[in-house]
Design an enzyme around this catalytic site. Structure first.
Site, short mmCIF file in Angstrom:
data_model
loop_
_atom_site.label_atom_id
_atom_site.label_comp_id
_atom_site.label_asym_id
_atom_site.label_seq_id
_atom_site.Cartn_x
_atom_site.Cartn_y
_atom_site.Cartn_z
N TYR A 1 -42.42 -57.55 150.57
CA TYR A 1 -41.90 -58.76 149.92
C TYR A 1 -42.64 -60.01 150.42
O TYR A 1 -43.23 -60.74 149.62
CB TYR A 1 -40.38 -58.86 150.13
N LYS B 1 -45.41 -62.56 148.46
CA LYS B 1 -45.26 -64.01 148.32
C LYS B 1 -46.47 -64.76 148.95
O LYS B 1 -46.83 -65.84 148.49
CB LYS B 1 -43.94 -64.48 148.94
P1 NAD Z 1 -32.15 -62.24 141.22
O1 NAD Z 1 -32.27 -60.81 141.62
O2 NAD Z 1 -30.82 -62.82 140.97
O3 NAD Z 1 -33.07 -62.51 139.93
C1 NAD Z 1 -34.31 -61.92 139.79
C2 NAD Z 1 -34.76 -62.05 138.36
O4 NAD Z 1 -35.99 -61.34 138.20
C3 NAD Z 1 -33.77 -61.45 137.38
O5 NAD Z 1 -33.61 -62.29 136.25
C4 NAD Z 1 -34.43 -60.15 136.97
O6 NAD Z 1 -34.14 -59.77 135.63
C5 NAD Z 1 -35.90 -60.49 137.10
N1 NAD Z 1 -36.64 -59.26 137.30
C6 NAD Z 1 -36.59 -58.41 138.36
N2 NAD Z 1 -37.38 -57.34 138.12
C7 NAD Z 1 -37.93 -57.52 136.89
C8 NAD Z 1 -38.82 -56.77 136.09
N3 NAD Z 1 -39.30 -55.60 136.49
N4 NAD Z 1 -39.17 -57.27 134.89
C9 NAD Z 1 -38.71 -58.45 134.47
N5 NAD Z 1 -37.86 -59.21 135.17
C10 NAD Z 1 -37.47 -58.74 136.37
O7 NAD Z 1 -32.92 -63.01 142.35
P2 NAD Z 1 -33.09 -64.59 142.66
O8 NAD Z 1 -32.59 -64.77 144.02
O9 NAD Z 1 -32.60 -65.43 141.57
O10 NAD Z 1 -34.70 -64.64 142.75
C11 NAD Z 1 -35.51 -65.39 141.88
C12 NAD Z 1 -36.83 -65.64 142.58
O11 NAD Z 1 -36.59 -66.41 143.76
C13 NAD Z 1 -37.56 -64.39 143.03
O12 NAD Z 1 -38.95 -64.54 142.83
C14 NAD Z 1 -37.26 -64.32 144.52
O13 NAD Z 1 -38.27 -63.64 145.24
C15 NAD Z 1 -37.22 -65.80 144.86
N6 NAD Z 1 -36.50 -66.15 146.09
C16 NAD Z 1 -35.15 -65.94 146.19
C17 NAD Z 1 -34.50 -66.32 147.38
C18 NAD Z 1 -32.99 -66.12 147.56
O14 NAD Z 1 -32.50 -66.29 148.68
N7 NAD Z 1 -32.23 -65.81 146.53
C19 NAD Z 1 -35.23 -66.87 148.43
C20 NAD Z 1 -36.60 -67.05 148.28
C21 NAD Z 1 -37.22 -66.71 147.09
#
Ligand code: NAD
Length: 248
Positions: A156, A160
């Site tokens: 992961y 990134k």
């Molecule tokens: P989440 O799991 O709620 O949402 C992830 C989204 O990605 C969903 O809409 C899902 O449908 C989509 N997705 C996953 N696999 C997919 C695939 N194979 N094809 C198409 N779409 C796909 O997660 P989130 O927390 O909202 O994360 C959103 C972004 O933020 C991500 O890139 C994650 O790495 C990043 N992020 C999240 C956090 C956190 O703490 N939540 C922290 C840092 C970065």
């Protein structure tokens, strides 16, 4: 802030992506939300309709690592809304598996959605933006772990770091087309995933954040809004931390 702009948000069905979609709509954009399945896309559209957002939003469900599928879906957005100004590469999957248990399959899955999809979608969007000749904005969702690493689930943070590399490199390559490429780097953000964690994990985590709270999806969405808008017209190749000053 993005009045009249047309944006595509991947991973727009839930969590941070859904909130980006809502903030963009509230700020006057036309938005295509991309999800992995038509059912989740339809559910997100229904939720937005309940909140009064109907006319300026549509759903697409391309296979994000398939250039033909992405090109066709993005073309359908241009057909409906007439142009494309902003792409938010937000879809992503996380992982916490220790190295000794990591399978090649899991590694490839993380790299595929977190990196390959960002390449494929950015290429498709850039082709449209270059042809339009009016610039554009690409906003990638990176992570704080893309700077600091994390103690388990190495693919992961590795993915990134790659997102940051892609952001800095494509910012340089696309500058001549007035296409800006930036990223946001969220810290721990309050989504369903985080809600599922026990208090014993959450409490010490919050205590370690200098600003004293977890990030909300709106915090990340507002940073994306800034980077998508003309307010950041002189900003490119930036990876903006949105993490409450979490510096492990
Ligand atoms: P989440 O799991 O709620 O949402 C992830 C989204 O990605 C969903 O809409 C899902 O449908 C989509 N997705 C996953 N696999 C997919 C695939 N194979 N094809 C198409 N779409 C796909 O997660 P989130 O927390 O909202 O994360 C959103 C972004 O933020 C991500 O890139 C994650 O790495 C990043 N992020 C999240 C956090 C956190 O703490 N939540 C922290 C840092 C970065």
């Amino acid at each position: 802030m993005v009045e009249g702009k047309v944006a595509i948000v991947t991973g727009g069905t839930r969590g941070i992506g859904f909130t980006i979609v809502r903030e963009f709509l509230k700020n006057g954009a036309k938005v295509a939300l991309a999800g992995s399945r038509q059912e989740t896309v339809d559910a997100a559209l229904a939720k937005l309709a309940e909140e009064g957002f109907t006319d300026n939003v549509m759903g697409i469900a391309p296979a994000l690592t398939d250039p033909d599928s992405v090109a066709a879906a993005f073309a359908s957005v241009v057909d409906r809304f007439g142009r494309l100004d902003v792409l938010c590469n937000n879809a992503g999957v996380s992982s916490r598996t220790p190295l000794v248990d990591y399978t090649l399959e899991e590694f490839n899955k993380v790299m595929s959605i977190n990196v390959t999809a960002v390449f494929v979608c950015t290429q498709a969007a850039a082709r449209i933006m270059i042809e339009q000749g009016e610039g554009g904005a690409i906003v990638n969702t990176s992570s704080m772990v893309g700077k600091y690493g994390q103690p388990s689930g190495f693919a992961y943070p590795t993915s990134k770091f790659a997102v940051n590399g892609l952001t800095l490199s494509l910012a340089r390559e696309l500058a001549k087309h007035k296409i800006r490429v930036n990223a946001v780097a969220p810290g721990v953000t309050h989504t369903d995933m985080v809600d599922a964690l026990p208090d014993s994990v959450i409490k010490p985590l919050i205590e370690s954040i200098p600003l004293g709270r977890m990030g909300e999806p709106e915090d990340i969405a507002c940073a994306c809004l800034y980077l998508a808008s003309d307010m950041s017209s002189y900003v490119s190749g930036a990876v903006l931390p949105v993490d409450g000053l979490s510096r492990p």
